[in-house]
Write a protein that holds these residues in place. Structure first.
Motif, short mmCIF file in Angstrom:
data_model
loop_
_atom_site.label_atom_id
_atom_site.label_comp_id
_atom_site.label_asym_id
_atom_site.label_seq_id
_atom_site.Cartn_x
_atom_site.Cartn_y
_atom_site.Cartn_z
N ARG A 34 108.39 33.70 53.62
CA ARG A 34 108.26 32.42 52.97
C ARG A 34 108.17 32.59 51.47
NH1 ARG A 34 104.10 28.43 56.34
NH2 ARG A 34 105.61 27.98 57.89
N LEU A 35 107.39 33.65 50.79
CA LEU A 35 107.26 33.99 49.58
C LEU A 35 108.60 34.18 48.73
CD1 LEU A 35 105.42 34.53 47.30
CD2 LEU A 35 105.03 36.89 48.10
N ILE A 36 109.23 35.06 49.52
CA ILE A 36 110.71 35.24 49.01
C ILE A 36 111.49 33.96 48.95
CG2 ILE A 36 112.86 36.69 49.25
CD1 ILE A 36 111.20 38.84 50.66
N ILE A 37 111.42 33.22 50.04
CA ILE A 37 112.19 31.91 49.82
C ILE A 37 111.87 31.02 48.89
CG2 ILE A 37 112.83 29.75 51.12
CD1 ILE A 37 112.68 31.41 53.71
N TYR A 38 110.50 30.90 48.49
CA TYR A 38 109.89 30.00 47.62
C TYR A 38 110.16 30.72 46.08
CZ TYR A 38 107.19 27.37 50.95
OH TYR A 38 106.86 26.50 51.87
N LEU A 39 110.26 31.96 45.92
CA LEU A 39 110.58 32.59 44.79
C LEU A 39 112.02 32.43 44.40
CD1 LEU A 39 108.59 35.99 44.68
CD2 LEU A 39 108.21 33.97 43.38
N PHE A 40 112.99 32.21 45.35
CA PHE A 40 114.34 32.33 45.39
C PHE A 40 114.70 30.77 44.88
CE2 PHE A 40 118.44 31.10 47.11
CZ PHE A 40 119.37 31.89 46.18
N MET A 41 113.76 29.77 45.77
CA MET A 41 114.16 28.45 45.29
C MET A 41 113.69 28.17 43.84
SD MET A 41 113.22 26.60 48.96
CE MET A 41 113.09 25.00 47.99
N PHE A 42 112.59 28.68 43.56
CA PHE A 42 111.94 28.67 41.95
C PHE A 42 112.92 28.91 41.06
CE2 PHE A 42 109.10 30.01 38.50
CZ PHE A 42 108.67 28.83 38.20
N CYS A 43 113.50 30.14 41.36
CA CYS A 43 114.69 30.82 40.39
C CYS A 43 115.76 29.77 40.30
CB CYS A 43 114.97 32.10 40.68
SG CYS A 43 113.74 33.22 40.65
N LEU A 44 116.04 29.19 41.41
CA LEU A 44 117.36 28.47 41.25
C LEU A 44 117.08 27.05 40.30
CD1 LEU A 44 118.74 28.42 44.74
CD2 LEU A 44 119.83 29.35 42.63
N PHE A 45 115.57 26.63 40.73
CA PHE A 45 115.32 25.52 40.12
C PHE A 45 115.15 25.72 38.41
CE2 PHE A 45 111.63 23.40 37.97
CZ PHE A 45 111.85 21.86 38.12
N LEU A 46 114.72 26.70 38.04
CA LEU A 46 114.66 27.15 36.65
C LEU A 46 115.92 27.36 36.18
CD1 LEU A 46 111.69 29.88 36.43
CD2 LEU A 46 111.69 27.41 35.66
N ALA A 47 116.88 27.84 36.88
CA ALA A 47 118.42 27.91 36.33
C ALA A 47 118.88 26.80 36.19
CB ALA A 47 119.13 28.99 37.29
N GLY A 48 118.96 25.88 37.11
CA GLY A 48 119.38 24.66 37.20
C GLY A 48 118.95 23.62 35.93
N CYS A 49 117.55 23.80 35.58
CA CYS A 49 117.02 23.00 34.49
C CYS A 49 116.86 23.68 33.17
CB CYS A 49 115.66 22.82 34.92
SG CYS A 49 115.27 21.95 36.38
N GLY A 50 117.40 25.04 32.94
CA GLY A 50 117.66 25.50 31.93
C GLY A 50 118.68 25.04 31.04
N ASN A 51 118.32 25.10 29.57
CA ASN A 51 119.25 24.57 28.42
C ASN A 51 120.00 25.62 28.18
OD1 ASN A 51 119.93 23.00 26.45
ND2 ASN A 51 118.36 23.65 25.11
N ASN A 52 121.45 25.00 28.33
CA ASN A 52 122.52 25.85 27.91
C ASN A 52 123.03 25.52 26.48
OD1 ASN A 52 124.77 27.49 27.90
ND2 ASN A 52 125.59 26.66 29.71
N PRO A 53 122.63 26.36 25.62
CA PRO A 53 123.04 25.91 24.16
C PRO A 53 124.63 26.07 23.92
CG PRO A 53 122.04 28.16 24.03
CD PRO A 53 121.62 27.59 25.60
N ILE A 54 125.10 26.82 24.60
CA ILE A 54 126.69 26.97 24.48
C ILE A 54 127.39 25.80 24.78
CG2 ILE A 54 128.63 28.46 25.07
CD1 ILE A 54 126.96 30.64 25.50
#
Length: 54
Positions: free
Chosen positions: A3-23
């Motif tokens: 569960r911890l690995i799954i939650y960490l993976f989901m959190f990383c996806l969330f951060l990647a999706g919400c990140g600002n892409n200046p390019i």
């Protein structure tokens, strides 16, 4: 542990999706600025033709 690995993976996806892409943002802004500049140039050319024809 799984569960911890799954939650960490989901959190990383969330951060990647919400990140600002200046390019992509800068290219979008440049494109819209170019379009505005083209319109201004066209309008100024039209005004010059009108002045020259009068």
């Amino acid at each position: 542990m799984k569960r911890l690995i799954i939650y960490l993976f989901m959190f990383c996806l969330f951060l990647a999706g919400c990140g600002n892409n200046p390019i992509s943002n800068s290219s979008t802004n440049d494109t819209s600025k170019d379009k505005i500049d083209e319109k201004i140039e066209e309008e100024s050319k039209k005004e010059q033709k009108m002045k020259n024809s009068n």
